[in-house]
Design a protein around this motif. Structure first.
Motif, short mmCIF file in Angstrom:
data_model
loop_
_atom_site.label_atom_id
_atom_site.label_comp_id
_atom_site.label_asym_id
_atom_site.label_seq_id
_atom_site.Cartn_x
_atom_site.Cartn_y
_atom_site.Cartn_z
N LEU A 29 21.11 6.07 -2.15
CA LEU A 29 19.73 6.27 -2.51
C LEU A 29 19.02 5.96 -1.20
O LEU A 29 19.15 4.83 -0.67
N THR A 30 17.94 6.41 -0.90
CA THR A 30 16.96 6.13 -0.04
C THR A 30 15.91 5.13 -0.49
O THR A 30 15.35 5.39 -1.56
N THR A 31 15.94 3.85 0.33
CA THR A 31 14.72 3.02 -0.06
C THR A 31 13.97 2.68 0.97
O THR A 31 14.17 3.05 2.12
N PHE A 32 12.64 2.19 0.91
CA PHE A 32 11.74 2.00 1.75
C PHE A 32 11.31 0.60 1.82
O PHE A 32 11.30 -0.28 0.90
N SER A 33 11.31 -0.03 3.10
CA SER A 33 10.51 -1.20 3.45
C SER A 33 9.18 -1.24 3.57
O SER A 33 8.42 -0.53 4.49
N LEU A 34 8.31 -1.67 2.44
CA LEU A 34 6.85 -1.39 2.16
C LEU A 34 6.20 -2.66 2.53
O LEU A 34 6.62 -3.90 2.30
N PRO A 35 5.23 -2.90 3.01
CA PRO A 35 4.11 -3.80 3.17
C PRO A 35 3.66 -4.26 1.86
O PRO A 35 4.00 -3.66 0.65
N PRO A 36 3.10 -5.40 1.71
CA PRO A 36 2.69 -5.97 0.30
C PRO A 36 1.52 -5.30 -0.11
O PRO A 36 0.87 -4.34 0.74
N SER A 37 1.36 -5.17 -1.36
CA SER A 37 0.42 -4.31 -1.97
C SER A 37 -0.82 -4.85 -2.35
O SER A 37 -1.71 -4.32 -2.65
N GLN A 79 2.91 12.69 -7.94
CA GLN A 79 3.08 11.91 -6.70
C GLN A 79 1.99 11.90 -5.85
O GLN A 79 1.11 12.89 -5.77
N LEU A 80 1.69 10.75 -5.37
CA LEU A 80 0.65 10.47 -4.46
C LEU A 80 0.85 10.79 -2.92
O LEU A 80 -0.29 10.86 -2.38
N PRO A 92 0.99 13.73 -1.27
CA PRO A 92 0.10 14.61 -0.85
C PRO A 92 -1.26 14.23 -0.66
O PRO A 92 -1.99 14.84 0.27
N ALA A 93 -1.78 13.47 -1.81
CA ALA A 93 -3.41 13.10 -1.35
C ALA A 93 -3.05 11.97 -0.14
O ALA A 93 -4.22 12.36 0.47
N VAL A 94 -2.09 11.34 -0.01
CA VAL A 94 -2.22 10.42 1.03
C VAL A 94 -2.07 11.15 2.40
O VAL A 94 -2.89 10.79 3.41
N ALA A 95 -1.18 12.12 2.54
CA ALA A 95 -1.33 13.10 3.48
C ALA A 95 -2.79 13.98 3.81
O ALA A 95 -3.17 13.96 5.20
N ALA A 96 -3.32 14.24 2.83
CA ALA A 96 -4.61 14.74 2.83
C ALA A 96 -5.68 13.76 3.87
O ALA A 96 -6.52 14.09 4.45
N PHE A 97 -5.70 12.61 3.21
CA PHE A 97 -6.48 11.69 3.61
C PHE A 97 -6.46 11.14 5.27
O PHE A 97 -7.12 11.32 5.70
N ARG A 98 -4.97 11.29 5.45
CA ARG A 98 -4.61 10.97 6.75
C ARG A 98 -5.11 11.94 7.97
O ARG A 98 -5.26 11.81 8.88
N ARG A 100 2.20 2.32 1.62
CA ARG A 100 3.14 1.82 0.46
C ARG A 100 2.48 3.14 -0.58
O ARG A 100 3.44 3.46 -1.55
N LEU A 101 1.36 3.28 -0.39
CA LEU A 101 0.44 4.27 -1.60
C LEU A 101 1.23 5.60 -1.53
O LEU A 101 1.66 6.18 -2.39
N GLU A 102 1.71 6.11 -0.31
CA GLU A 102 2.28 7.46 -0.13
C GLU A 102 3.67 7.39 -0.92
O GLU A 102 4.52 8.59 -1.06
N ASN A 103 4.29 6.27 -0.99
CA ASN A 103 5.77 6.30 -2.21
C ASN A 103 5.45 5.79 -3.43
O ASN A 103 6.46 5.44 -3.95
N GLU A 104 4.28 6.07 -3.84
CA GLU A 104 3.93 5.79 -5.35
C GLU A 104 3.71 6.78 -6.27
O GLU A 104 3.13 7.91 -5.63
N TYR A 105 3.42 6.63 -7.54
CA TYR A 105 3.13 7.57 -8.25
C TYR A 105 2.00 7.34 -9.64
O TYR A 105 1.86 6.17 -9.48
N LEU A 106 1.30 8.07 -9.96
CA LEU A 106 0.62 7.91 -11.07
C LEU A 106 1.29 8.25 -12.46
O LEU A 106 2.11 9.48 -12.40
#
Length: 287
Positions: free
Chosen positions: A106-114, A219-220, A222-228, A191-197
């Motif tokens: 499984l792929t995991t992510f090292s993410l900053p605090p939320s 999945q969030l 695509p919205a993060v990519a558009a913002f960036r 962190r947000l780009e690896n989260e979901y509603l």
């Protein structure tokens, strides 16, 4: 019997393919009746039931041999997992079932605090630009439903919901009148780009508890990519969600969202503990 002996001979010859065409689980999945959206690896091991106990490979004639022990999985959109092996453990003989084992990478992510107290005056907001559902399940005697959407999860300031659309299986919500703006707890864009509603569609009832129609996730990333890319102010991000309930398809939800970084309204704040209390029971029932 002759039929039972013919099945065992196919197992001994390793002819699993001809037997799997009669597998009830695979038939049910193909017909959309069970475990919708779940995946399974190739079966290259003998049926795991019904074994004679204290034997390595002898089947009990009281039952037709079958693959009664399985490992299936359903990933969130964008999540990556590779199946390395899928097999049974023939050496275990204490039961009339053989254990089945699946090994994944499984792929995991090292993410900053939320969370960050220094930025409490601003939050990420999700604005719905359009939202509609199709082919929802009927929950009322009329053959229709009174659907609304509840948004839940630990990354929300609080659980919020849309307005009810009455007597329809194909509801359309007006973004300016029927839908809330979602305020997120997560502050880091990485962190947000690896989260979901997480959401659930329910049928509104006056006299009894509201019925669940289906669950889904947005999945969030695509919205993060558009913002960036600087598109968030001018371009909406589309999504399509397949809803399910008890492993059965329950319709689709589709629309567009826009991600913004803006000052939060204090009245929307609630504790993360309360959000988790409302989210965890729903998550356990999603699949």
């Amino acid at each position: 019997t002759t039929f039972w002996n013919s099945i065992v001979r196919k197992i001994e010859d390793g002819d699993y393919k001809s037997l799997l065409q009669f597998d009830e689980l695979r038939k049910g999945q193909a017909e959309g009746k069970v475990l919708h959206g779940f995946q399974e690896g190739d079966i290259n091991f003998p049926p795991s039931f019904k074994m004679q106990q204290e034997t390595l490979s002898s089947y009990d004639k009281k039952r037709i041999p079958a693959w009664c022990d399985r490992v299936l999985w359903r990933p969130f959109p964008g999540c990556k997992g590779d199946l390395l092996s899928y097999t049974s453990v023939q050496d275990v003989s204490s039961s009339d079932h053989k254990p089945v084992v699946a090994v994944f990478v499984l792929t995991t992510f090292s993410l900053p605090p939320s969370h960050s107290s220094a930025l409490d005056d601003k939050r990420w907001h999700i604005h719905f630009q359009s939202l509609r559902a199709k082919n929802l399940q009927a929950s009322d005697l009329s053959g229709l439903s009174d659907p609304y959407i509840s948004f839940v999860g630990p990354n929300l300031f609080r659980q919020v919901q849309s307005k009810v659309r009455f007597q329809t299986l194909h509801p359309v919500w007006n973004p300016s009148k029927d839908l809330p703006t979602l305020v997120l707890n997560t502050l880091s864009l990485q962190r947000l780009e690896n989260e979901y509603l997480m959401l659930r569609v329910l049928d509104h009832d006056y006299a009894t508890m509201d019925d669940i129609i289906g669950y889904g996730v947005i999945q969030l990333a695509p919205a993060v990519a558009a913002f960036r890319n600087g598109l968030s102010r001018d371009k909406e991000t589309e999504f399509v969600v397949e809803l399910s309930h008890h492993g059965v398809p329950a319709g689709t939800l589709e629309g567009t969202i826009r991600l913004t970084w803006e000052k939060n309204e204090p009245t929307r704040k609630c504790t993360l503990t309360k959000t988790l209390e409302s989210w965890l029971p729903m998550y356990k029932r999603m699949f």
